[in-house]
Design an enzyme around this catalytic site. Structure first.
Site, PDB file in Angstrom:
ATOM      1  N   CYS A 165      66.576  29.653  36.233  1.00 57.36           N
ATOM      2  CA  CYS A 165      65.955  30.292  35.066  1.00 57.36           C
ATOM      3  C   CYS A 165      65.929  31.819  35.212  1.00 57.36           C
ATOM      4  CB  CYS A 165      64.565  29.710  34.841  1.00 57.36           C
ATOM      5  SG  CYS A 165      63.909  30.129  33.215  1.00 57.36           S
ATOM      6  N   HIS A 197      65.354  24.036  34.325  1.00 57.68           N
ATOM      7  CA  HIS A 197      64.494  23.821  35.497  1.00 57.68           C
ATOM      8  C   HIS A 197      64.789  22.463  36.147  1.00 57.68           C
ATOM      9  CE1 HIS A 197      61.781  27.268  35.067  1.00 57.68           C
ATOM     10  NE2 HIS A 197      62.115  27.196  33.798  1.00 57.68           N
ATOM     11  N   GLU A 231      63.382  21.291  38.720  1.00 59.34           N
ATOM     12  CA  GLU A 231      62.214  20.805  39.449  1.00 59.34           C
ATOM     13  C   GLU A 231      61.272  19.964  38.605  1.00 59.34           C
ATOM     14  OE1 GLU A 231      62.969  23.841  38.610  1.00 59.34           O
ATOM     15  OE2 GLU A 231      61.257  25.072  38.059  1.00 59.34           O
ATOM     16  N   GLY A 240      35.106  13.582  55.513  1.00 59.83           N
ATOM     17  CA  GLY A 240      35.295  12.284  54.869  1.00 59.83           C
ATOM     18  C   GLY A 240      36.516  12.303  53.967  1.00 59.83           C
ATOM     19  N   GLY A 241      37.060  13.485  53.730  1.00 64.57           N
ATOM     20  CA  GLY A 241      38.222  13.607  52.855  1.00 64.57           C
ATOM     21  C   GLY A 241      39.532  13.423  53.605  1.00 64.57           C
ATOM     22  N   VAL A 242      40.613  13.443  52.849  1.00 64.23           N
ATOM     23  CA  VAL A 242      41.927  13.147  53.411  1.00 64.23           C
ATOM     24  C   VAL A 242      42.376  14.229  54.409  1.00 64.23           C
ATOM     25  CG1 VAL A 242      44.343  12.705  52.837  1.00 64.23           C
ATOM     26  CG2 VAL A 242      42.554  12.023  51.255  1.00 64.23           C
TER      27      VAL A 242
END
Ligand code: XMP
Length: 511
Positions: free
Chosen positions: A80, A168, A170, A223-225
Site C-alpha cells: 500500500c 493489503h 494481511e 491468574g491470567g494467561v
C-alpha cells in the site's frame, strides 16, 4: 539456533500488527520497527516489509526514510503506502486517486507464471484501502497485476527481489493474502519456517538458563494467561528458584483465589498465595472515583508485593508477563513517531527501590502466540483460554464506592453469568465477559413484597485486542435464563440489563 528474521517497517498503518501476525503464522519470526528507526543490525534481517500508512507520499508530514541500504540488497515487499513510496522515490509517479478505493477488488494477472502469485487464482479477491494511486511505475518496474479500478495493483523491480502491492495481504478479506506472503517469504526470500511454539519454548528455556544461572527470580501471578505462561517457562528453566506470588486483592472472581492457587500448585510452581483482601478493601473504603480506586489498588499491590519480595533472600530478578503489543513503539497517525512505549497496565509503577533486573520471556509474542506456547507446554486449556480480567478486578465493575457486601453480590452475579456461558458453550466465543454492579436501586416485586434493590448489567464483547470491541449477540434464551437465575439466587439484585454498546464510544469496563 538463529532464526530468519523479517523486518517490518511501520509507517503507521492500522494493519501493521496484522502483517506481523500473518508472518508469524507462517512460523517465521518478524519484528516491527518505526520507519525512521531502521535497526542498526538490519543485516540480521533476511527480508523487509514496508507497511501501509494513513499518510500520503505527497503530503506535508512526509514519511521518507532512506532505504538505500536495504532496497535491492535483500528481498522487499512493499504494501500500500510502501508500494507508493517505492514508486515515488524511484522515478514513478503517485497521484491522488479520482475515486477513493476502499474494499473488495479482484486481481487480474498481467504477467503469468510469477512465483509471487503461485497457487493464487486469477480473480482472487483482495482488499484495497487507499486514496492515492500509482500512476507510473518506478524505473525497472514491471507490472504484475491490475484490478478493475487500479491499474498498478502489483509490480516488481527487475533485477531485484523487490515486490510491491497496492492491496493489503494481511487482512482476512484478501482471500489469498497468506499465500501471497508465503510466496514472497518462502519461495522468493527463501526463509525457513522453523519458528514454532516448540522451538520457542526450547530456545527460551535455554536462554533463560544462561541468563539467570542460579539467581532467584520473583514473579507476580495474576491468574491470567500471560503471567501463567511466563511462569511456566521460567519454571522449566530455573525450577524452585522462581518464586511466584499470587495476591488476593479481594476483588477477584468468586473462589478464584483458592481455585487458581491450587491449579498453580498442581503445575509444580513454587507459589505463595497472599490473602491481602482486608488491606485492599480497607484502603478503598469511601473511595468512589474510578481513577482514585485504580491508583489505590496499584499502590497497595506494590506495597504487598514488595513486602513479600523482601521475604525472599537475595532475589535478583523481577519477571513480568509483558507481551509484544505492550512494547511495540507505535507511529502516530500524523507520521511523527510517537515513540511512546505503552507501559504494562499492572506493573508499570513498580518502585525503584526494589532494584531488581527485569526478565520478560514473552515480550516478543502476541497473545495468541502466548496461548500456543502455553499449549505446547501442555498447560491447562481452561487457563489458557481465560478471558482477560483487569488488574483492579471487580473494583472497576462496581460503580462508585466499594463495600464487602457489594463485592459479594457482584461475585455471585458474575459466577452465574460465567458458569452459564461455559455450560452453553459460549465462553470461548466471547472475548471478554463480566457483570457490572450499578449504583442505582430500582423498584421490583418479589412474592407479594415490593423490593428496592440493585441493578446489574451484563457485558460480553468480541474483540481482538481490547482496543475496539463489539457487544456479542447472545441468544435471548441464554439471557432470559441467566437473568432469572441471577435474580432468584443473588440476594440484593432485582434487575438485570444487557449492555449493547460497542467500543468506541463505550469502553469495555464501565469505569
Ligand atoms: P476498556 O474498559 O478500556 O478495557 O475498554 C480494555 C481492556 O483493558 C482492561 N482494563 C484494564 N486492565 N488495568 C488492567 O489491568 C486496568 O486498569 C484496566 N482497565 C481496563 C479491560 O478489562 C479490557 O480487557
Amino acid at each position: 539456533m538463529q532464526h530468519n528474521k523479517v523486518l517490518i517497517l511501520d509507517f503507521g498503518s492500522q494493519y501493521t500488527q496484522l502483517i506481523a501476525r500473518r508472518v508469524r503464522e507462517l512460523n517465521i519470526y518478524c519484528e516491527i520497527h518505526p520507519f525512521n528507526k531502521i535497526p542498526s543490525d538490519s543485516d540480521s534481517f533476511k527480508a523487509v516489509v514496508l507497511s501501509g500508512s494513513p499518510n500520503s507520499v505527497r503530503g506535508e508530514d512526509v514519511l521518507h526514510p532512506d532505504l538505500s541500504n536495504i532496497r535491492g540488497k535483500k528481498p522487499m515487499l512493499a504494501v500500500c503506502y510502501g508500494a507508493q513510496y517505492l514508486a515515488h522515490f524511484s522515478g514513478g509517479e503517485v497521484a491522488e486517486s479520482n475515486t477513493r478505493e476502499y474494499g473488495r477488488a479482484n486481481l487480474g494477472f498481467v504477467k503469468q507464471g510469477e512465483a509471487f502469485f503461485e497457487n493464487i487464482s486469477e480473480g482472487s479477491q483482495v482488499w484495497m484501502s487507499h486514496s492515492d494511486t500509482i500512476k507510473k511505475l518506478p524505473s525497472g518496474g514491471t507490472l504484475l497485476a491490475s484490478t478493475a479500478d487500479v491499474e498498478n495493483a502489483a509490480y516488481k523491480i527487475e533485477g531485484e527481489d523487490t515486490y510491491a502491492i497496492q492491496f493489503h495481504p494481511e487482512v482476512y478479506h484478501t482471500i489469498d493474502g497468506k499465500q501471497l506472503l508465503e510466496n514472497f517469504l518462502v519461495k522468493i526470500a527463501k526463509l525457513n519456517q522453523d519458528w514454532t511454539p516448540n522451538a520457542f519454548v526450547g530456545e527460551t528455556v535455554d536462554a533463560l538458563k544462561a541468563q539467570l544461572g542460579n539467581d532467584k527470580v520473583v514473579l507476580g501471578l495474576s491468574g491470567g494467561v500471560d503471567s501463567s505462561v511466563a511462569a511456566m517457562l521460567l519454571h522449566k528453566a530455573i525450577g524452585e528458584n522462581l518464586y511466584c506470588i499470587f495476591v488476593n486483592n479481594g476483588l477477584l472472581r468468586k473462589n478464584e483465589f483458592t481455585d487458581v492457587l491450587k491449579q498453580y500448585e498442581g503445575m509444580g510452581l513454587n507459589v505463595k498465595g497472599v490473602d491481602a483482601s482486608a488491606r485492599f478493601l480497607e484502603a478503598l473504603a469511601g473511595k468512589s472515583d474510578p481513577e482514585e480506586k485504580r491508583k489505590t489498588i496499584g499502590a497497595m499491590f506494590i506495597e504487598v508485593f514488595d513486602d513479600e519480595a523482601h521475604l525472599i533472600k537475595d532475589v535478583k530478578w523481577l519477571a513480568q508477563g509483558t507481551i509484544y503489543p505492550d512494547v511495540i513503539e507505535s507511529v502516530s497517525a500524523t507520521g511523527g513517531p510517537s515513540a511512546t512505549i505503552k507501559s504494562h497496565h499492572n506493573v508499570g509503577g513498580l518502585p525503584d527501590f526494589m532494584k531488581l533486573k527485569v526478565v520478560e520471556p514473552l515480550k516478543a509474542l502476541f497473545k495468541d502466540e502466548v496461548r500456543r506456547v502455553g499449549a505446547s507446554m501442555n498447560m491447562d486449556k481452561e487457563l489458557l483460554g481465560r478471558h482477560p480480567f483487569p488488574g483492579p478486578g471487580l473494583a472497576i465493575r462496581i460503580l462508585g464506592d466499594l463495600t464487602p457486601e457489594k463485592v459479594r453480590i457482584l461475585q455471585e452475579v458474575d459466577a452465574v453469568f460465567i458458569n452459564n456461558l461455559r455450560s452453553w458453550n459460549l465462553y470461548d466465543k466471547v472475548w471478554q465477559a463480566g457483570a457490572m454492579l450499578l449504583p442505582v436501586n430500582s423498584v421490583g416485586v418479589m412474592g407479594d413484597e415490593r423490593t428496592y434493590e440493585k441493578c446489574v448489567a451484563l457485558r460480553a464483547v468480541e474483540s481482538t485486542d481490547g482496543m475496539t470491541a463489539d457487544w456479542v449477540n447472545l441468544p435471548y434464551e441464554f439471557l432470559q435464563k441467566t437473568s432469572n437465575e441471577i435474580i432468584n439466587k443473588v440476594k440484593g439484585v432485582n434487575r438485570v440489563v444487557y449492555d449493547i454498546s460497542s467500543k468506541p464510544p463505550a469502553t469495555i469496563e464501565w469505569e
